[in-house]
Structures are given as C-alpha cells and as structure tokens.
Design a protein around this motif. Structure first.
Motif, short mmCIF file in Angstrom:
data_model
loop_
_atom_site.label_atom_id
_atom_site.label_comp_id
_atom_site.label_asym_id
_atom_site.label_seq_id
_atom_site.Cartn_x
_atom_site.Cartn_y
_atom_site.Cartn_z
N GLU A 1 0.86 -1.19 0.00
CA GLU A 1 0.00 0.00 0.00
C GLU A 1 0.89 1.23 0.00
O GLU A 1 1.72 1.40 0.89
CB GLU A 1 -0.92 0.02 1.23
CG GLU A 1 -1.85 1.24 1.25
CD GLU A 1 -2.80 1.24 2.46
OE1 GLU A 1 -2.82 0.24 3.22
OE2 GLU A 1 -3.49 2.25 2.65
N GLY B 1 -2.34 5.26 1.57
CA GLY B 1 -3.27 5.66 0.52
C GLY B 1 -4.72 5.31 0.75
O GLY B 1 -5.61 5.93 0.20
N TRP C 1 -5.64 1.71 -2.68
CA TRP C 1 -4.20 1.50 -2.91
C TRP C 1 -3.73 0.15 -2.39
O TRP C 1 -2.55 -0.18 -2.51
CB TRP C 1 -3.39 2.61 -2.23
CG TRP C 1 -3.48 3.93 -2.93
CD1 TRP C 1 -4.51 4.82 -2.89
CD2 TRP C 1 -2.50 4.51 -3.79
NE1 TRP C 1 -4.23 5.91 -3.67
CE2 TRP C 1 -3.00 5.75 -4.23
CE3 TRP C 1 -1.24 4.10 -4.24
CZ2 TRP C 1 -2.29 6.58 -5.09
CZ3 TRP C 1 -0.52 4.94 -5.10
CH2 TRP C 1 -1.06 6.16 -5.51
N TYR D 1 0.50 -3.69 -8.55
CA TYR D 1 0.91 -2.29 -8.47
C TYR D 1 1.82 -1.93 -9.65
O TYR D 1 1.59 -0.94 -10.37
CB TYR D 1 1.63 -2.01 -7.15
CG TYR D 1 2.19 -0.61 -7.06
CD1 TYR D 1 1.36 0.48 -6.88
CD2 TYR D 1 3.55 -0.39 -7.19
CE1 TYR D 1 1.87 1.77 -6.83
CE2 TYR D 1 4.08 0.89 -7.14
CZ TYR D 1 3.23 1.96 -6.95
OH TYR D 1 3.75 3.23 -6.91
N SER E 1 -7.49 8.57 -5.24
CA SER E 1 -7.69 7.13 -5.35
C SER E 1 -6.65 6.58 -6.32
O SER E 1 -6.04 7.33 -7.10
CB SER E 1 -9.08 6.82 -5.88
OG SER E 1 -9.15 7.21 -7.24
N PHE E 2 -6.47 5.27 -6.30
CA PHE E 2 -5.49 4.71 -7.22
C PHE E 2 -5.95 4.90 -8.67
O PHE E 2 -5.11 5.10 -9.55
CB PHE E 2 -5.22 3.22 -6.94
CG PHE E 2 -3.99 2.73 -7.65
CD1 PHE E 2 -2.73 2.98 -7.15
CD2 PHE E 2 -4.10 2.06 -8.86
CE1 PHE E 2 -1.59 2.58 -7.84
CE2 PHE E 2 -2.96 1.65 -9.55
CZ PHE E 2 -1.70 1.90 -9.03
#
Lengths: 103, 301
Positions: free
Chosen positions: B204, B232, B236, B243, B283-284
């Motif tokens: 994360e 995050g 995340w 990732y 946000s991711f």
C-alpha cells in the motif's frame, strides 16, 4: 534500449583507447562510459524528454573523438572531455532522481 | 463543559495559519509538497536541507525562506530553528543509502532529530515523519497493520526511525508522529535492479501530495501526542505485481521487474485513526489517470 546511448558507449570506449588521450582524461572517459552503460536501459531516456539528453551524450562523445583524431589542441580535447563528463553526470543525476525508492 | 475544555486545550496548540513552520528535508519530494501546501494555506515556511541538493522547485515558492545546512550540525540546526513556531521534521537518510552506512543513518536520522528537539524553541510542536517499515516484515500476519502493532528494528532505517520516535515522544514537546507508507509519485520512475517487495506481497503506497496533506492537516488540528498511520487507503491496497503492472501499464511501458526472494516490510495499513485528517484525496484510479496522461505527454503511449 536507447540507440544514441549505445552509440555513445561505443564511441566513449573507442575514445578511451586512443593513444593521444592523456591518462587522466582516459580515466574520466572510462567513468563516463560506465555511467552510460549503467543507464542504457533507462526508460526516461526513451521518452520525448530524455531522447534529446541521450542524443547530446552521443554528440558529446563523437565531438571528443573527432577532436582527438583531428589533432586538436590539448585544451580543446580537455574541454570536449569535460563536456562528456558533464553530460554523463547529468544522466546519472536524473536517473537517481527517478529511482523508485521504497521506505 | 466538556466541549469547552476540549476547545481550550486544542486551541492552544492549534497551528495558526500565520505561523512560521520549519520543514527539514524541505528540498526533497515530500518536503517540497509540504512547503507548497503550507504556503498555499498562507503559512510562512523555512525550508531546511543540504546545500548541494536541488533547490530549484522550493526557490519558486512564495513565503518560503531557504536554509542551507546540515541536520547533523547543531549550529546549522539552531540557526534554522530560530523563530520557528512549528517543526515538520522530514530530513532523513533513506534506503538504499541507509543500508550501506549505519553510522551515517544514525547520525542523520537519530542525532539529527535530537538536534532539532534541542534547538527548537520551548513548546514548539513537532510533526515527525516516521515509517510504516518500523512494523517489520508482517506478511504472515492478518492485515491491516494498526498503530498499536509492535515495532521491529529489522534494518538500519527502521532502527533509526524507532529510536527517533522514542526521542520525540520523550522530548516533552507536543508532537504528532506519522508512520508514512512508501511514497509514490505520478512521474516516470525507473525500476531498481530488484524491486523492494515480492510479486505476491501486500503493498500500500500513498501519493506524495496526499502525504503532504496529512502533515498540513496535523498542524491544523494541533499536535495531540499521537501516532498515525498515513497510507493511501483501500484503493491503494493490492499485491506488488498488480501495483507495478498498473503503474507501468498506465504509462505505456513494458517492464520486467525482478522481485526479491523474501517478503519485506510493506503491507496494508489501518488508517482509520488518521482518516479524519481528510488527506486521502487521490484514489489509485485517479493516480492511474495521471500516469496515462503523462505517458501520452512523454510519447510512451
């Protein structure tokens, strides 16, 4: 892999082997060549932003070799090697800045 | 009555927007973003960092004075601390350098913190950036990791952060300790020879602007002698391979990461305690959108 960087590496290796290059400058060229070698696969050097840097590295290497082969003065050759070294350091610093660090 | 007492206690320590805040490590990525967000909010900033680092971004910030110096030099620190009304202490040696030189890591991360605690005017609140890596390697445990998780000095860096946390807590100053997750930036980053986490490892991260926002919000709310995880958030939380695939996929780059054989000190974190600070703004998916735009701009897509 960046083509200009590959070309710069080959040129620097050839330059370092030249008889007319003073030993101290040959060492600096070898160090620059090592930096170029370590950065051959960097992604940023293949981008719109990085390509000009890779090309200027190549140009600096070619300029130094050309000056030495043309019998330019020691000052001119030294200035060309200075430019090679500065460009290599610039690449090294930018790669360091872009390294993915996890803390 | 209870509300009144609460208001008195926290009004006293709350960060006045007009305050002068010293940001150590001020020229670094997190330092720059912290200084930038503080000045955006009308604060005055004293940015402190080594003389030879790149100051170009910080120099363009309004209401920011530059203090070139060394955190290990008490005189430099004393000068930087003069007139500071709050301190954000970010200066540190990070991996991989920290793992190559324990003595330097101790000198900068521990003694540097002691220098700040010694030099800052009495009563000056401090926000200290620690690290989630102080929880050690937790892959066999049930996530998420809370602030109450025991700390483990598993490398030079985590050892130094645990020691510095202890110094901050014992200093008698009002403090907030932030255990910050690994920082990510929406920029083209180069993969190291070996990635710092396994493909199947829980990871994360937090985008740098949001980590800076957490710091600013801590100053706004006033130090409460608390420890917060700063990460995050749920969007995340993923595995290492996901990732990297999403990060480089968004940029439009194919990579072949080399993963380590062992699990490392990255996991998923419980941020319920810090969430009220309102810093988890990216946000991711939003982060990915930024990377896509960057990939197009750089000619990678």
């Amino acid at each position: 892999m960046s083509q200009p960087m590959e070309s710069a590496k080959a040129t620097l290796d050839a330059l370092a082997e030249q008889d007319g290059l003073p030993e101290e400058q040959a060492e600096r060229v070898k160090r620059a060549s090592k930096i170029v070698s370590q950065n051959l696969n960097k992604i940023w050097l293949r981008t719109k932003v990085g390509k000009p840097t890779a090309e200027s590295m190549q140009e600096a290497a070619e300029d130094a070799l050309r000056k030495l082969e043309a019998g330019a003065s020691q000052e001119e050759v030294k200035a060309a090697v200075d430019a090679v070294e500065a460009k290599a350091k610039e690449i090294e610093e930018e790669s360091r800045r872009r390294s993915m660090v996890v803390t | 009555m209870v509300q009144l007492i609460h208001a008195v206690i926290f009004t006293d320590t709350k960060h006045d927007p007009d305050m002068t805040t010293l940001v150590t490590g001020g020229a670094g990525r997190l330092g720059y973003w912290t200084a930038s967000q503080l000045t955006d909010a009308g604060h005055r900033v004293k940015a402190f960092d080594l003389p030879h680092v790149d100051w170009s971004h910080v120099e363009s910030l309004p209401n920011t004075t530059i203090h070139r110096g060394d955190i290990t030099d008490p005189d430099d620190v004393e000068k930087a601390c003069r007139d500071a009304e709050a301190v954000v202490h970010l200066a540190a040696v990070l991996p991989p350098v920290s793992e190559e030189n324990r003595e330097l890591t101790q000198r900068v991360n521990v003694q540097g913190t002691l220098n700040i605690l010694e030099a800052a005017p009495p009563g000056t609140p401090i926000v200290f950036a620690s690290s989630i890596s102080t929880y050690g390697v937790t892959n066999r445990e049930t996530p998420p990791m809370k602030e109450t998780h025991p700390q483990t000095a598993h490398d030079n860096y985590s050892e130094s952060k645990i020691m510095a946390e202890k110094a901050v807590k014992g200093s008698g100053r009002p403090y907030t300790i932030l255990r910050v997750a690994p920082i990510s930036v929406a920029d083209l980053l180069e993969l190291p020879d070996e990635v710092a986490y396994r493909a199947d490892q829980r990871v994360e991260f937090i985008v740098v602007e949001d980590a800076a926002q957490a710091i600013v919000r801590c100053l706004d709310e006033g130090p409460r002698d608390r420890v917060y995880n700063v990460a995050g958030g749920p969007s995340w939380q993923m595995r290492g391979e996901e990732y990297l695939t999403r990060f480089y996929g968004a940029l439009g780059v194919e990579v072949e990461p080399v993963y380590p054989p062992s699990y490392t000190a990255v996991d998923w974190y419980d941020t319920s305690r810090s969430r009220h600070l309102g810093y988890q703004r990216t946000s991711f998916n939003t982060f990915e959108e930024r990377l896509v735009a960057l990939g197009e701009e750089l000619g990678l897509r």
